[in-house]
Scaffold this motif. Structure first.
Motif, PDB file in Angstrom:
ATOM      1  N   THR A 146       0.828  -1.198   0.000  1.00 49.85           N
ATOM      2  CA  THR A 146       0.000   0.000   0.000  1.00 49.85           C
ATOM      3  C   THR A 146       0.860   1.245   0.000  1.00 49.85           C
ATOM      4  N   GLY A 147       0.317   2.304  -0.568  1.00 50.76           N
ATOM      5  CA  GLY A 147       1.003   3.591  -0.562  1.00 50.76           C
ATOM      6  C   GLY A 147       0.671   4.352   0.710  1.00 50.76           C
ATOM      7  N   GLY A 148       1.020   5.610   0.750  1.00 47.55           N
ATOM      8  CA  GLY A 148       0.773   6.452   1.913  1.00 47.55           C
ATOM      9  C   GLY A 148      -0.697   6.641   2.225  1.00 47.55           C
ATOM     10  N   ASP A 149      -1.554   6.470   1.216  1.00 46.51           N
ATOM     11  CA  ASP A 149      -2.990   6.645   1.423  1.00 46.51           C
ATOM     12  C   ASP A 149      -3.695   5.357   1.846  1.00 46.51           C
ATOM     13  N   SER A 153      -1.014  -0.161  -4.188  1.00 52.30           N
ATOM     14  CA  SER A 153      -0.158   0.617  -5.081  1.00 52.30           C
ATOM     15  C   SER A 153       0.643  -0.337  -5.961  1.00 52.30           C
ATOM     16  N   GLN A 157       4.333  -0.321  -5.215  1.00 49.95           N
ATOM     17  CA  GLN A 157       4.671  -1.061  -4.006  1.00 49.95           C
ATOM     18  C   GLN A 157       4.616  -2.565  -4.264  1.00 49.95           C
TER      19      GLN A 157
END
Length: 109
Positions: free
Chosen positions: A47-50, A54, A57
């Motif tokens: 997962t990305g920052g949100d 992703s 990722q």
């Protein structure tokens, strides 16, 4: 004769945007749950920052598992208007290779 009954304030109905956001978040969470269940990856690996799945990722997680994944390359031909196509070459540890293409919203010039 005056009424002594008190009227309850009307509940605010959710807006269509908040309903859309809720459904989109639930859909994203379901996709992430399916992906992690099927691949054995931890959610924080892909997962990305949100907190959403992703693809970049995912490529990093594949590299950590011994896959050779090239950096995404934008091909000359862009088949879908409003999206940018990207291609990567993936080689599995046993030597099997394949190309993977995916689209991202928006255009890159």
């Amino acid at each position: 004769m005056p009424s002594t009954a008190t009227r309850k304030p009307a509940k605010a109905l959710p807006t269509s945007q908040s309903l859309h956001d809720t459904l989109a978040s639930a859909n994203d969470a379901a996709k992430l749950a399916r992906f992690t269940r099927n691949t054995g990856c931890a959610a924080n690996e892909v997962t990305g920052g949100d907190g959403r799945l992703s693809i970049l990722q995912v490529f990093e997680a594949m590299r950590r598992r011994g896959y050779q994944v090239t950096e995404p390359v934008r091909p000359q031909q862009q088949p879908r208007a409003g999206f940018t196509a990207w291609c990567v070459s993936v080689t599995l540890p046993k030597g099997i290779s394949f190309k993977l293409a995916y689209h991202t919203p928006g255009t890159v010039k």
